[in-house]
Every structure is written in C-alpha cells, then in structure tokens.
Design an enzyme around this catalytic site. Structure first.
Site, PDB file in Angstrom:
ATOM      1  CG  HIS A  63      -1.873  -1.213   1.156  1.00 48.13           C
ATOM      2  ND1 HIS A  63      -3.028  -1.207   0.413  1.00 48.13           N
ATOM      3  CD2 HIS A  63      -1.798  -2.439   1.732  1.00 48.13           C
ATOM      4  CE1 HIS A  63      -3.649  -2.367   0.546  1.00 48.13           C
ATOM      5  NE2 HIS A  63      -2.917  -3.146   1.330  1.00 48.13           N
ATOM      6  N   GLY A  69      -7.445   3.838   8.355  1.00 46.48           N
ATOM      7  CA  GLY A  69      -8.604   4.688   8.513  1.00 46.48           C
ATOM      8  C   GLY A  69      -9.725   4.036   9.287  1.00 46.48           C
ATOM      9  CD  GLU A  70      -8.843  -0.371   8.772  1.00 43.04           C
ATOM     10  OE1 GLU A  70      -8.630  -1.338   8.026  1.00 43.04           O
ATOM     11  OE2 GLU A  70      -7.990   0.479   9.054  1.00 43.04           O
ATOM     12  CB  THR A  99     -10.556  -0.574   4.127  1.00 45.67           C
ATOM     13  OG1 THR A  99      -9.920  -1.760   4.577  1.00 45.67           O
ATOM     14  CG2 THR A  99     -11.960  -0.528   4.674  1.00 45.67           C
ATOM     15  CE1 TYR A 130      -8.941  -4.426   1.495  1.00 44.23           C
ATOM     16  CE2 TYR A 130     -10.723  -4.473   3.090  1.00 44.23           C
ATOM     17  CZ  TYR A 130      -9.399  -4.676   2.778  1.00 44.23           C
ATOM     18  OH  TYR A 130      -8.543  -5.130   3.740  1.00 44.23           O
ATOM     19  NE  ARG A 163     -11.628  -5.190   7.392  1.00 41.81           N
ATOM     20  CZ  ARG A 163     -10.314  -5.356   7.453  1.00 41.81           C
ATOM     21  NH1 ARG A 163      -9.518  -4.294   7.622  1.00 41.81           N
ATOM     22  NH2 ARG A 163      -9.784  -6.557   7.341  1.00 41.81           N
ATOM     23  CG  HIS A 195      -8.830  -8.439   1.960  1.00 43.46           C
ATOM     24  ND1 HIS A 195      -7.872  -7.971   2.836  1.00 43.46           N
ATOM     25  CD2 HIS A 195      -9.924  -8.737   2.717  1.00 43.46           C
ATOM     26  CE1 HIS A 195      -8.366  -7.996   4.068  1.00 43.46           C
ATOM     27  NE2 HIS A 195      -9.607  -8.449   4.026  1.00 43.46           N
ATOM     28  CG  ASP A 285      -1.249  -6.147   3.665  1.00 44.81           C
ATOM     29  OD1 ASP A 285      -1.567  -5.415   2.702  1.00 44.81           O
ATOM     30  OD2 ASP A 285      -2.038  -6.433   4.577  1.00 44.81           O
TER      31      ASP A 285
END
Length: 389
Positions: A63, A69-70, A99, A130, A163, A195, A285
């Site tokens: 990424h 941001g969750e 996400t 996602y 999610r 994912h 990841d």
C-alpha cells in the site's frame, strides 16, 4: 558504466553455482564462470565471494500510498518511502488500495508509483479496491488496464470479510471477465487480487464463480491465506485446482495468538503437503493497517505493515523451516512475477538488472540494484526518495 559481480553463488532463483554476472545499463548482459573484460570502458568490479546473488524481491502487495482509517482520519497509515523497499532487497512492488478508496485514490496511487519509478524502483498497480462496483480512473476497468501502463490487474477485492461489499457471483465474474479481456488486449495478465478475510466462507465465492461461469480459478490471486488452519486447508485445495495463494509476512502478536500462521511456516506446511512450490507466494502488505479487533469485531488497536517483513520471512523460511533457498526465493521472485505477467524475478541474459547481493551466512542484504541502478551498497541506501532524510 559496466558492473561485474565476481565469485558470488547465483540463484536465478534456480541454483547456477558460482558464476560472474555482468551488468550494462539496465540489463544483465553476461553470465559466465569467468568473465574477462579487456576494455578501456569504466568497469565497477564487485567481489561477491562469500555472498549469494539473487533476483531483487517482488512484493506483490504494498500500500504505497498508505492504508487504514478504520479508527478515523488520524488512523490513516503513512505512505511508503523508497528505502522501505530497497533496504529490504525489494526492487519491484505491486501497489493497491484497500478498505479506503475515498480518501485514498487511484490517481494518487498512480502518481506515487510514477514518483518511485523516477528513482529507479519497479512499480505496478491494481485498479479498483476492496469494494464493488470497482472504482476506476477512466470509468472502465478495461480502459484502465489497457491505457494506463502501471495498471496490470484489479484489487485487492475483499471477500469473506465484514469490510467487503459482499460481492455476488455475478459481480465478481463480470469483473474477472473485464480484467481478463483487458489483459488480452494489452499484453497483461489482468489478475484479480483477492483480499480474504476471516469469515468461515473462506474461498467459497471463488469456487462458485468458477463452477457457474467460464472464469478460471487461476484468474484469482487470494492473499492473507495464513489467517487460520482452516483457511490454509482451503488454500491448499485451491492450489490443487490450479490456483496460486499468497501469505502475508506482516502480522501482529494479536493475530498470531488468535490462530494466524506465520508466512514462512505456512509455506513450509504447504510444501510438506505436496503443494507445488510454484503455487506459493509471500507478500508484505506493506504500509497497510493491521487492525486488532475484539470478539465483537470492535477495533481496539492498529499496527502498520512493514516491507522488511518480506526479507525476515525469507530468512525464517531458510533458517527455521529448512526450506531450500531456491524454493524460498521463488515465493518472492519468480512466482509472483510469472503469475502477474511481469518480466521480473529471474537472473538471465537480457533480463532487467534487478539484483540482490546477500551475505551467504546471514542472508542480509549487501547491495541492491534496480534496473541497473545501485540503490543499496554495504547495507546502506545510496538512493533515497526526494524527501527522505
């Protein structure tokens, strides 16, 4: 400038023995047991004795613009720096959104990729994120892959996860068909990065797509396959039906305490179960958020994925689980490159000069070349991003 690496044991990733490797410009121009040069051209001679020379690592999920941001805006993870990859021996990254595809955008992803490429790193991207319907730059999955050179596929599309957008068989089949056709038209593979979350449905949706449509299982590339022993078993069955699975090297103590299997251990288990080594990959990841949830799926903490975990898992595979250097290397070089249709991950004449020189005893990076550019020397970065200290 020519660079001659002498006396290293070369893994291409198959073992070539002790040979010399000559780099010219961006390419490998010769491989021979005893290269002799008689020229007035400048030649940088590297003593490779006591070292192994391998392809630069291919990290198939990073990424690069950050993730997370969750837990609100303040929990968005930072962007990847150039040296996060190069100091860990990584010369090729495949970037994706996760996400968050609202504050993290595809335009920013491609811009970041182009900036890293200007410094010499190899960077490819997935369009989408996602959720389905997939977000695109051009308004079309086909046009994104066909006309934007960085885009090679779609992902990471979430399944078996709260999610996710809870995609249907038809939605996922249509997406795979669009990506496949786009790949055919552009000379790319158009793979769908998947994912896989912790829900007990595991890979059922992928099998339903394959059984009910003309989409092959091999069009999907599921990652995070070490979340549990049950998911790992589903992954082994997936491999035996022609698929390839990926294990995440960034993990948390919380995940391990709740049943996650470390990537190197998962690879060793699969090999012991007779899975072909070509069907297994590892990815970092990197710079993803690693959420920690309670039993009611309430977020209680976050950690950040590290690209350097790919190197550590390679070392663990060799030293702890007695996986051969060849097989361990395949999971982070030729296997992801071949699956994704990239001319990377191998050492041969006319291949891109993406190389990693490591201490043979400790498997720690000494020097790293990406497209023939010396990025790391004696374990220290020679090339840094514009705003790195």
């Amino acid at each position: 400038m020519l660079t001659l690496i002498q006396g290293a044991e070369v893994f291409a990733p198959t073992a070539l023995g002790v040979v010399d490797v000559l780099i010219g410009g961006k390419k490998i121009i010769a491989i021979d047991p005893n290269i002799q040069l008689q020229s007035n051209l400048a030649v940088d001679v590297i003593d490779g004795h006591g070292h192994i020379l391998t392809p630069g690592f291919v990290d198939s999920l990073v990424h690069i613009t950050g993730g997370g941001g969750e837990a609100g805006f303040a929990s968005r993870t930072p962007e990847m720096n150039l040296t996060d990859a190069t100091l860990a021996g990584i010369t090729t990254v495949i970037a994706a959104l996760g996400t968050d595809s609202s504050s993290r955008t595809l335009s920013n992803l491609v811009a970041k990729a182009k900036g890293l490429k200007e410094h010499g790193l190899n960077v490819y991207c997935h369009t989408g994120s996602y959720h389905l319907p997939a977000k695109t730059l051009t308004g079309s999955i086909t046009d994104d892959i066909l006309y934007i050179e960085e885009f090679i596929g779609v992902g990471e599309v979430a399944i078996s996860d709260r999610r996710s957008s809870q995609p249907t068989v038809q939605q996922l089949a249509e997406l795979a068909a669009q990506s496949k056709v786009a790949g055919m038209l552009s000379g790319k593979k158009g793979i769908i990065s998947i994912h896989v979350g912790p829900a007990p449905s595991h890979l059922a949706l992928l099998h339903q797509v394959s059984e009910q449509t003309d989409v092959a299982l091999s069009q999907f590339y599921p990652t995070h396959m070490g979340r549990s022993q049950q998911l790992l078993a589903a992954g082994i069955a997936f491999c035996r039906q022609g698929g390839t699975i990926d294990f995440t090297t960034s993990t948390t103590a919380y995940d391990l305490a709740h049943g996650e299997i470390p990537a190197a251990q998962a690879v060793a288990y699969c090999l012991a179960q007779g899975v072909a080594p070509e069907r297994l990959t590892m990815s970092s990841d990197g710079h993803a958020s690693l959420p920690i949830f309670d039993e009611d799926f309430n977020l209680i903490g976050l950690e950040v994925g590290k690209e350097a975990s790919l190197l550590r898992s390679f070392q663990e595979a060799v030293f702890t689980h007695n996986i051969s250097i060849e097989h361990a290397l395949m999971t982070i070089t030729s296997n992801p490159a071949n699956l994704l249709g990239l001319k990377k991950g191998s050492i041969n004449v006319n291949a891109d000069a993406d190389l990693l020189l490591m201490d043979a005893r400790t498997l720690t990076p000494h020097s790293v070349w990406s497209n023939g550019i010396l990025m790391v020397e004696h374990g220290h970065a020679k090339v840094k991003g514009t705003f790195e200290d």
